[in-house]
Write an enzyme that holds these catalytic residues in place. Sequence first.
Site, PDB file in Angstrom:
ATOM      1  N   GLY A  46       0.869  -1.179   0.000  1.00 52.24           N
ATOM      2  CA  GLY A  46       0.000   0.000   0.000  1.00 52.24           C
ATOM      3  C   GLY A  46       0.906   1.229   0.000  1.00 52.24           C
ATOM      4  O   GLY A  46       1.860   1.293   0.795  1.00 52.24           O
ATOM      5  N   ARG A  85      10.284  -1.286  -4.794  1.00 53.33           N
ATOM      6  CA  ARG A  85       9.072  -1.311  -5.623  1.00 53.33           C
ATOM      7  C   ARG A  85       9.003   0.012  -6.400  1.00 53.33           C
ATOM      8  O   ARG A  85       9.150   1.081  -5.806  1.00 53.33           O
ATOM      9  CB  ARG A  85       7.812  -1.490  -4.749  1.00 53.33           C
ATOM     10  N   ASP A 233      -1.448   4.780  -6.335  1.00 55.69           N
ATOM     11  CA  ASP A 233      -0.007   4.607  -6.099  1.00 55.69           C
ATOM     12  C   ASP A 233       0.805   5.760  -6.668  1.00 55.69           C
ATOM     13  O   ASP A 233       1.874   6.078  -6.167  1.00 55.69           O
ATOM     14  CB  ASP A 233       0.465   3.274  -6.681  1.00 55.69           C
ATOM     15  N   ASN A 243      -3.045   2.631 -10.068  1.00 46.25           N
ATOM     16  CA  ASN A 243      -3.503   1.909  -8.877  1.00 46.25           C
ATOM     17  C   ASN A 243      -3.480   0.418  -9.224  1.00 46.25           C
ATOM     18  O   ASN A 243      -3.135   0.024 -10.349  1.00 46.25           O
ATOM     19  CB  ASN A 243      -4.893   2.386  -8.453  1.00 46.25           C
ATOM     20  N   LYS A 244      -3.855  -0.392  -8.276  1.00 47.12           N
ATOM     21  CA  LYS A 244      -3.803  -1.845  -8.430  1.00 47.12           C
ATOM     22  C   LYS A 244      -4.394  -2.312  -9.754  1.00 47.12           C
ATOM     23  O   LYS A 244      -5.423  -1.799 -10.190  1.00 47.12           O
ATOM     24  CB  LYS A 244      -4.547  -2.478  -7.249  1.00 47.12           C
TER      25      LYS A 244
HETATM   26  O1  MRU Z   1       0.617  -3.929  -4.575  1.00 48.09           O
HETATM   27  P1  MRU Z   1       0.002  -3.191  -3.426  1.00 48.09           P
HETATM   28  O2  MRU Z   1      -0.830  -4.049  -2.535  1.00 48.09           O
HETATM   29  O3  MRU Z   1       1.032  -2.394  -2.665  1.00 48.09           O
HETATM   30  O4  MRU Z   1      -0.974  -2.158  -4.130  1.00 48.09           O
HETATM   31  C1  MRU Z   1      -1.729  -1.311  -3.327  1.00 48.09           C
HETATM   32  C2  MRU Z   1      -2.678  -0.466  -4.089  1.00 48.09           C
HETATM   33  O5  MRU Z   1      -2.752  -0.504  -5.285  1.00 48.09           O
HETATM   34  C3  MRU Z   1      -3.475   0.516  -3.273  1.00 48.09           C
HETATM   35  O6  MRU Z   1      -4.724   0.726  -3.840  1.00 48.09           O
HETATM   36  C4  MRU Z   1      -2.713   1.852  -3.225  1.00 48.09           C
HETATM   37  O7  MRU Z   1      -1.395   1.649  -2.809  1.00 48.09           O
HETATM   38  C5  MRU Z   1      -3.355   2.835  -2.355  1.00 48.09           C
HETATM   39  S1  MRU Z   1      -3.216   2.366  -0.680  1.00 48.09           S
HETATM   40  C6  MRU Z   1      -3.846   3.546   0.331  1.00 48.09           C
END
Ligand code: MRU
Length: 342
Positions: A46, A85, A233, A243-244
């Site tokens: 996140g 990352r 992100d 985003n995801k």
């Molecule tokens: O791969 P992740 O689990 O780190 O991805 C997280 C996301 O895509 C969240 O939606 C994003 O980081 C926002 S978290 C407040």
Amino acid sequence: MVETIEWTNAGVVMIDQTRLPREKVFVTCRDYKEVAEAIRAMVIRGAPAIGVAAAMGVALGVEKADPANLDAEFTVICDTLAATRPTAVNLFWAIERMKRLYGTLKGRSIAEIRARMREEALEIRLDDIAINEAMGRYGAALVPDGKSVLTHCNAGALATAGYGTALGVIRAAVASGKKIDVFADETRPFLQGARLTAWELQQDGIPVTLITDNMAGHFFKGGRIGCVVVGADRIARNGDTANKIGTYSVAVLAKENGVPFYVAAPVSTLDLTLASGDLIPIEQRPAREVTEVFGVPVAPEGVRVENPAFDVTPARYITAIITERGVAFPPFEESLAKLVLG
Ligand code: MRU
């Protein structure tokens, strides 16, 4: 609410998000390399949470570094954490903030440098919770009463220092008395929606319905979803939002069905150096996250796989971006710049 990450005398303690919801286990990172590995392996994940982790990793690195070789070690610490990352800009934002402070501490005693770095990391953590609460206050007003809110991935307390971005908006809407329930996309392949969002909302007693990602269209069409709220992100200058993976599909479905699509993210997620989302680096994750589910193969051995961890939702699909400084509406090029620069 869960404690995502904390600084203790033993090291940086975080809840192991790879093992939720089956086990609630905390891991202690005793040096910066362990923090870097925890970010890479998504023990913590996140965007805001990995920013906090990176800041604490830098502070922990300085704590353990050889004072006679501090500058060189500091560079290695920051580079190691930055290489974990690539997509969430909060990681780089936090490291830059730690670097800026370090630069002002030249000539100070090692004890003072360590104390100031530690305080800065703790401040980033506390600020993040306050920022999420502020976002919640702005966002709650946008959530329609008596309807469902769809969210994708986990943008909750677990993805931040606490309270959450998208789930913060949902928490604030519930706290304001709105009668809402949540549709959580399971979020293949890492299952943040099933494992983390569903768990987190259950803990708080907020009604949640888990659906697989390919069910979203069905529920949009049925008219039950009043709005979508997701995290981010990295957001480019024009509002394009990484985003995801799967977020873009949800945004297209929302527009097709006339449902507002909101992004909730702190100002530290804005990357105004990038003109558009095409320039956002997208992390590619290992094939086994797609070919296996909890270690069990679900695809033929040797099949070619793509596993981008994020996608970019073009700004034209986004109704508004909720930040701790207020809500930005299109055209985002102007509204986001105004939020950042005043
Ligand atoms: O791969 P992740 O689990 O780190 O991805 C997280 C996301 O895509 C969240 O939606 C994003 O980081 C926002 S978290 C407040």
